[in-house]
Design a protein around this motif. Structure first.
Motif, PDB file in Angstrom:
ATOM      1  N   CYS A 171       0.860  -1.182   0.000  1.00  0.00           N
ATOM      2  CA  CYS A 171       0.000   0.000   0.000  1.00  0.00           C
ATOM      3  C   CYS A 171       0.897   1.233   0.000  1.00  0.00           C
ATOM      4  O   CYS A 171       2.125   1.121   0.017  1.00  0.00           O
ATOM      5  CB  CYS A 171      -0.923  -0.008   1.222  1.00  0.00           C
ATOM      6  SG  CYS A 171      -0.061  -0.095   2.813  1.00  0.00           S
ATOM      7  N   THR A 172       0.316   2.406  -0.022  1.00  0.00           N
ATOM      8  CA  THR A 172       1.126   3.626   0.046  1.00  0.00           C
ATOM      9  C   THR A 172       1.653   3.799   1.477  1.00  0.00           C
ATOM     10  O   THR A 172       1.035   3.321   2.437  1.00  0.00           O
ATOM     11  CB  THR A 172       0.284   4.855  -0.329  1.00  0.00           C
ATOM     12  OG1 THR A 172      -0.799   4.974   0.611  1.00  0.00           O
ATOM     13  CG2 THR A 172      -0.277   4.738  -1.730  1.00  0.00           C
ATOM     14  N   PRO A 173       2.787   4.478   1.654  1.00  0.00           N
ATOM     15  CA  PRO A 173       3.324   4.699   3.002  1.00  0.00           C
ATOM     16  C   PRO A 173       2.365   5.466   3.907  1.00  0.00           C
ATOM     17  O   PRO A 173       2.467   5.367   5.141  1.00  0.00           O
ATOM     18  CB  PRO A 173       4.605   5.503   2.736  1.00  0.00           C
ATOM     19  CG  PRO A 173       5.001   5.122   1.353  1.00  0.00           C
ATOM     20  CD  PRO A 173       3.723   4.945   0.602  1.00  0.00           C
ATOM     21  N   SER A 174       1.434   6.230   3.334  1.00  0.00           N
ATOM     22  CA  SER A 174       0.487   7.012   4.145  1.00  0.00           C
ATOM     23  C   SER A 174      -0.803   6.249   4.439  1.00  0.00           C
ATOM     24  O   SER A 174      -1.670   6.757   5.154  1.00  0.00           O
ATOM     25  CB  SER A 174       0.139   8.316   3.419  1.00  0.00           C
ATOM     26  OG  SER A 174      -0.463   8.040   2.160  1.00  0.00           O
ATOM     27  N   HIS A 175      -0.929   5.044   3.933  1.00  0.00           N
ATOM     28  CA  HIS A 175      -2.150   4.264   4.134  1.00  0.00           C
ATOM     29  C   HIS A 175      -2.299   3.887   5.608  1.00  0.00           C
ATOM     30  O   HIS A 175      -1.311   3.705   6.328  1.00  0.00           O
ATOM     31  CB  HIS A 175      -2.095   2.997   3.266  1.00  0.00           C
ATOM     32  CG  HIS A 175      -3.411   2.305   3.103  1.00  0.00           C
ATOM     33  ND1 HIS A 175      -3.951   1.490   4.081  1.00  0.00           N
ATOM     34  CD2 HIS A 175      -4.298   2.300   2.080  1.00  0.00           C
ATOM     35  CE1 HIS A 175      -5.107   1.008   3.655  1.00  0.00           C
ATOM     36  NE2 HIS A 175      -5.342   1.485   2.438  1.00  0.00           N
ATOM     37  N   ALA A 176      -3.537   3.726   6.070  1.00  0.00           N
ATOM     38  CA  ALA A 176      -3.806   3.394   7.475  1.00  0.00           C
ATOM     39  C   ALA A 176      -3.193   2.061   7.894  1.00  0.00           C
ATOM     40  O   ALA A 176      -2.902   1.854   9.081  1.00  0.00           O
ATOM     41  CB  ALA A 176      -5.313   3.375   7.707  1.00  0.00           C
ATOM     42  N   LEU A 177      -2.981   1.133   6.936  1.00  0.00           N
ATOM     43  CA  LEU A 177      -2.431  -0.184   7.278  1.00  0.00           C
ATOM     44  C   LEU A 177      -0.908  -0.232   7.183  1.00  0.00           C
ATOM     45  O   LEU A 177      -0.301  -1.246   7.532  1.00  0.00           O
ATOM     46  CB  LEU A 177      -3.022  -1.253   6.350  1.00  0.00           C
ATOM     47  CG  LEU A 177      -4.545  -1.420   6.384  1.00  0.00           C
ATOM     48  CD1 LEU A 177      -4.987  -2.463   5.357  1.00  0.00           C
ATOM     49  CD2 LEU A 177      -5.013  -1.830   7.781  1.00  0.00           C
ATOM     50  N   ALA A 178      -0.290   0.838   6.720  1.00  0.00           N
ATOM     51  CA  ALA A 178       1.147   0.820   6.419  1.00  0.00           C
ATOM     52  C   ALA A 178       2.009   0.556   7.648  1.00  0.00           C
ATOM     53  O   ALA A 178       3.092  -0.003   7.534  1.00  0.00           O
ATOM     54  CB  ALA A 178       1.555   2.125   5.756  1.00  0.00           C
TER      55      ALA A 178
END
Length: 303
Positions: A171-178
């Motif tokens: 996912c993107t580094p800013s995603h909630a699951l990162a």
């Protein structure tokens, strides 16, 4: 049984056309000769293969059994002819290699490239399948060698461990699951996914796993390879599940966060399988040995 390839191909055409007349035309055989061939097959087997109707024919249960084998033989005959034809152009070997998605997109490209450079007279027919399909193809003699991820190898096959890979969420580094250290597959099924095409072996496995949980994966987009998948994830279009080897490669130049899947099945132990390594064609044996030498784990065969 005294069938030849012409008989079997004629039967395939008749069954698919639903008519002896149409099947004969497709096969470039006179109607009288086609009828005689079909009748001869039925007499040889002692069972009706076709039910003659007022218009056309219907394949009987025995006919369906024959049709399955006829198609398999026809494919193998065509493959045999293609492989033998290639010898006229200097080819000295042809290996049928079936693999799962993890290996095809991860470790295999570099290894196979090195092998083909060392063996310029060898051709490799590489096909992607689910691990269960690879095992069946090996048992039926459709594939020479398989590279798959599975825990149990059935009797009748040899296997060599060649390493492992793990499925991970990207996912993107800013995603909630990162920021998660690991995550269960069931926890991410409410996300929008970027995935591979539906026929991809890994995608089929994930869809089946989700179905066992009573869920469905929701896709915003499907692509042919992990390159496109990772680029879409970097743009924030969705998340994806990919092999760690692919994630590590693409995050060299893409901004991606990687979260390991905690499920036990996410650890993919890769194995080379074949019926009997000693009985493979020479180039097949060389490929097995080459793969085993490139592996970092034990290469002793198990039965």
């Amino acid at each position: 049984m005294r069938f030849d390839i012409t008989d079997l191909r004629l039967f395939i055409q008749v069954a698919e056309a639903g008519s002896i007349t149409a099947g004969a035309e497709r096969s470039n055989i006179a109607l009288s000769a086609a009828s005689a061939r079909i009748s001869g097959m039925e007499a040889e087997l002692g069972v009706p293969l076709l039910e003659r109707q007022r218009i056309g024919v219907r394949v009987t249960e025995a006919g369906h059994a024959l049709l399955h084998h006829a198609r398999t033989i026809d494919r193998q005959f065509a493959r045999m002819k293609g492989e033998l034809d290639e010898f006229a152009f200097g080819l000295k070997g042809h290996v049928r290699l079936f693999t799962n998605t993890n290996a095809e997109t991860g470790m295999l490209p570099d290894i196979l490239a090195a092998f083909l450079l060392d063996h310029p007279a060898v051709n490799i027919d590489l096909q992607e399948h689910l691990s269960e399909e690879i095992i069946q193809a090996l048992l039926e003699g459709i594939a020479d060698i398989g590279v798959l991820a599975t825990g149990t190898i059935p009797e009748g096959l040899e296997s060599f461990s060649i390493g492992s890979d793990r499925l991970v969420l990207i996912c993107t580094p800013s995603h909630a699951l990162a920021g998660r250290g690991s995550i269960e597959f069931s926890e991410v099924l409410d996300q929008d996914f970027i995935g591979l095409h539906e026929e991809a072996a890994m995608q089929a496995f994930l869809a089946e796993t989700a179905a066992h949980l009573g869920r469905r994966m929701r896709f915003r987009m499907r692509l042919r390879g992990f390159d496109g998948v990772c680029r879409m994830v970097e743009r924030g279009i969705g998340v994806a599940i990919v092999p760690l080897s692919s994630a590590d490669f693409f995050r060299r130049f893409l901004r991606l966060a990687v979260v390991p899947l905690a499920d036990s099945w996410a650890e993919r132990h890769l194995k080379i399988c074949c019926k009997d390594a000693a009985e493979l064609p020479p180039q097949g044996r060389k490929l097995v040995q080459f793969l085993a030498l490139r592996a970092t784990t034990d290469t002793q065969p198990t039965r």
